[in-house]
Design a protein around this motif. Structure first.
Motif, PDB file in Angstrom:
ATOM      1  N   MET A  35     -52.875  -9.548 -39.096  1.00  0.00           N
ATOM      2  CA  MET A  35     -51.426  -9.794 -39.278  1.00  0.00           C
ATOM      3  C   MET A  35     -50.807 -10.237 -37.969  1.00  0.00           C
ATOM      4  N   ARG A  36     -51.319  -9.678 -36.815  1.00  0.00           N
ATOM      5  CA  ARG A  36     -50.938 -10.062 -35.451  1.00  0.00           C
ATOM      6  C   ARG A  36     -51.150 -11.567 -35.364  1.00  0.00           C
ATOM      7  N   VAL A  37     -52.354 -12.167 -35.902  1.00  0.00           N
ATOM      8  CA  VAL A  37     -52.601 -13.587 -35.515  1.00  0.00           C
ATOM      9  C   VAL A  37     -51.977 -14.397 -36.311  1.00  0.00           C
ATOM     10  N   VAL A  38     -51.580 -14.020 -37.523  1.00  0.00           N
ATOM     11  CA  VAL A  38     -50.537 -14.634 -38.413  1.00  0.00           C
ATOM     12  C   VAL A  38     -49.081 -14.764 -37.881  1.00  0.00           C
ATOM     13  N   ARG A  39     -48.859 -13.688 -37.459  1.00  0.00           N
ATOM     14  CA  ARG A  39     -47.429 -13.465 -36.591  1.00  0.00           C
ATOM     15  C   ARG A  39     -47.438 -14.577 -35.489  1.00  0.00           C
ATOM     16  N   ASP A  40     -48.181 -14.407 -34.819  1.00  0.00           N
ATOM     17  CA  ASP A  40     -48.519 -15.415 -33.725  1.00  0.00           C
ATOM     18  C   ASP A  40     -48.164 -16.753 -33.948  1.00  0.00           C
ATOM     19  N   LEU A  41     -49.235 -17.129 -34.952  1.00  0.00           N
ATOM     20  CA  LEU A  41     -48.935 -18.435 -35.501  1.00  0.00           C
ATOM     21  C   LEU A  41     -47.914 -18.759 -36.392  1.00  0.00           C
ATOM     22  N   ALA A  42     -47.026 -17.991 -36.947  1.00  0.00           N
ATOM     23  CA  ALA A  42     -45.732 -18.427 -37.463  1.00  0.00           C
ATOM     24  C   ALA A  42     -44.882 -18.558 -36.604  1.00  0.00           C
ATOM     25  N   SER A  50     -55.642 -22.180 -29.992  1.00  0.00           N
ATOM     26  CA  SER A  50     -57.018 -22.007 -29.538  1.00  0.00           C
ATOM     27  C   SER A  50     -57.206 -20.417 -29.889  1.00  0.00           C
ATOM     28  N   CYS A  51     -58.453 -20.192 -30.240  1.00  0.00           N
ATOM     29  CA  CYS A  51     -58.583 -18.509 -30.628  1.00  0.00           C
ATOM     30  C   CYS A  51     -58.663 -17.663 -29.419  1.00  0.00           C
ATOM     31  N   SER A  52     -58.723 -18.625 -28.148  1.00  0.00           N
ATOM     32  CA  SER A  52     -58.748 -17.645 -26.965  1.00  0.00           C
ATOM     33  C   SER A  52     -57.259 -17.476 -26.632  1.00  0.00           C
ATOM     34  N   SER A  53     -56.319 -17.967 -27.163  1.00  0.00           N
ATOM     35  CA  SER A  53     -54.824 -17.709 -26.764  1.00  0.00           C
ATOM     36  C   SER A  53     -54.149 -16.598 -27.412  1.00  0.00           C
ATOM     37  N   PHE A  54     -55.215 -15.916 -28.283  1.00  0.00           N
ATOM     38  CA  PHE A  54     -54.667 -14.791 -29.005  1.00  0.00           C
ATOM     39  C   PHE A  54     -55.294 -13.480 -28.303  1.00  0.00           C
ATOM     40  N   ASP A  55     -54.584 -12.474 -27.753  1.00  0.00           N
ATOM     41  CA  ASP A  55     -54.789 -11.637 -27.005  1.00  0.00           C
ATOM     42  C   ASP A  55     -55.208 -10.166 -27.969  1.00  0.00           C
ATOM     43  N   LEU A  56     -56.120 -10.326 -28.575  1.00  0.00           N
ATOM     44  CA  LEU A  56     -56.716  -9.263 -29.569  1.00  0.00           C
ATOM     45  C   LEU A  56     -57.561  -8.011 -28.904  1.00  0.00           C
ATOM     46  N   PRO A  57     -57.221  -6.781 -29.003  1.00  0.00           N
ATOM     47  CA  PRO A  57     -57.844  -5.952 -28.321  1.00  0.00           C
ATOM     48  C   PRO A  57     -59.379  -5.568 -29.023  1.00  0.00           C
ATOM     49  N   VAL A  58     -60.086  -6.518 -29.363  1.00  0.00           N
ATOM     50  CA  VAL A  58     -61.279  -6.432 -30.065  1.00  0.00           C
ATOM     51  C   VAL A  58     -62.484  -7.158 -29.468  1.00  0.00           C
ATOM     52  N   THR A  59     -63.521  -6.952 -29.922  1.00  0.00           N
ATOM     53  CA  THR A  59     -64.674  -7.869 -29.254  1.00  0.00           C
ATOM     54  C   THR A  59     -64.443  -9.250 -29.775  1.00  0.00           C
ATOM     55  N   LYS A  60     -65.309 -10.016 -29.246  1.00  0.00           N
ATOM     56  CA  LYS A  60     -65.314 -11.566 -29.590  1.00  0.00           C
ATOM     57  C   LYS A  60     -66.170 -11.588 -30.964  1.00  0.00           C
ATOM     58  N   ILE A  76     -55.200 -19.669 -42.963  1.00  0.00           N
ATOM     59  CA  ILE A  76     -55.330 -20.358 -41.810  1.00  0.00           C
ATOM     60  C   ILE A  76     -55.927 -21.646 -41.963  1.00  0.00           C
ATOM     61  N   ARG A  77     -55.872 -22.544 -41.225  1.00  0.00           N
ATOM     62  CA  ARG A  77     -56.912 -23.657 -41.275  1.00  0.00           C
ATOM     63  C   ARG A  77     -57.488 -23.878 -39.648  1.00  0.00           C
ATOM     64  N   GLN A  78     -58.591 -24.173 -39.725  1.00  0.00           N
ATOM     65  CA  GLN A  78     -59.327 -24.143 -38.203  1.00  0.00           C
ATOM     66  C   GLN A  78     -60.052 -25.530 -38.282  1.00  0.00           C
ATOM     67  N   ILE A  79     -59.850 -26.028 -36.973  1.00  0.00           N
ATOM     68  CA  ILE A  79     -60.292 -27.223 -36.615  1.00  0.00           C
ATOM     69  C   ILE A  79     -60.988 -27.361 -35.297  1.00  0.00           C
ATOM     70  N   SER A  87     -56.573 -22.971 -34.422  1.00  0.00           N
ATOM     71  CA  SER A  87     -56.088 -22.445 -35.744  1.00  0.00           C
ATOM     72  C   SER A  87     -54.590 -22.854 -36.031  1.00  0.00           C
ATOM     73  N   VAL A  88     -54.360 -23.086 -37.251  1.00  0.00           N
ATOM     74  CA  VAL A  88     -52.990 -23.189 -37.644  1.00  0.00           C
ATOM     75  C   VAL A  88     -52.855 -22.574 -39.018  1.00  0.00           C
ATOM     76  N   LEU A  89     -51.363 -22.081 -39.132  1.00  0.00           N
ATOM     77  CA  LEU A  89     -51.071 -21.292 -40.302  1.00  0.00           C
ATOM     78  C   LEU A  89     -50.852 -22.307 -41.587  1.00  0.00           C
ATOM     79  N   ARG A  90     -51.373 -22.065 -42.740  1.00  0.00           N
ATOM     80  CA  ARG A  90     -51.293 -22.885 -43.687  1.00  0.00           C
ATOM     81  C   ARG A  90     -50.025 -22.523 -44.547  1.00  0.00           C
ATOM     82  N   ARG A  91     -48.726 -22.611 -44.063  1.00  0.00           N
ATOM     83  CA  ARG A  91     -47.644 -22.033 -44.367  1.00  0.00           C
ATOM     84  C   ARG A  91     -47.089 -22.691 -45.716  1.00  0.00           C
ATOM     85  N   ASP A  92     -47.189 -24.163 -45.588  1.00  0.00           N
ATOM     86  CA  ASP A  92     -46.743 -24.841 -46.580  1.00  0.00           C
ATOM     87  C   ASP A  92     -47.508 -24.623 -47.930  1.00  0.00           C
TER      88      ASP A  92
END
Length: 120
Positions: A35-42, A50-60, A76-79, A87-92
């Motif tokens: 949910m944190r990832v989705v909120r950040d993307l939204a 990039s995945c590294s731009s998310f500050d998640l308190p979990v292991t890689k 999400i869509r990842q490329i 990563s980008v949110l597939r909002r549409d």
């Protein structure tokens, strides 16, 4: 002559819109880290992060798992761009399949975050 499409290790599989299931989307959104990832993307509305731009308190490896669940559920869509996985949110797609769902969940998550911050 038919040329078969090859799949490289850099090709990521995403469900077609017709294959996205509500249960999978809700499962993906039920986890606090996802949910944190989705909120950040939204908040970045259409940006490829990039995945590294998310500050998640979990292991890689755990982070990789969360992104995979979000991708495989259709959230999400990842490329790849060079060596970065974006990563980008597939909002549409989500809005057309489940009108109002993403906005409702994001609003509820924001209220929940505010409520928990008030306690701290």
């Amino acid at each position: 002559m038919t040329i078969a499409a090859t799949t490289s290790s850099r090709t990521l599989v995403h469900p077609a819109a017709k294959d996205i299931r509500l249960e999978a989307v809700l499962h993906a959104l039920a986890d606090p880290m996802r949910m944190r990832v989705v909120r950040d993307l939204a908040q970045e509305e259409g940006a490829e992060l990039s995945c590294s731009s998310f500050d998640l308190p979990v292991t890689k490896s755990t982070s990789t798992h969360h992104f995979r669940v979000l991708r495989e559920s259709g959230v999400i869509r990842q490329i790849y761009r060079g060596t970065a996985k974006l990563s980008v949110l597939r909002r549409d797609t989500l809005d057309s399949l489940f009108p109002g769902l993403l906005d409702s969940v994001l609003a509820a998550a924001a209220r929940d975050a505010d409520r928990h911050e008030d306690r701290g």
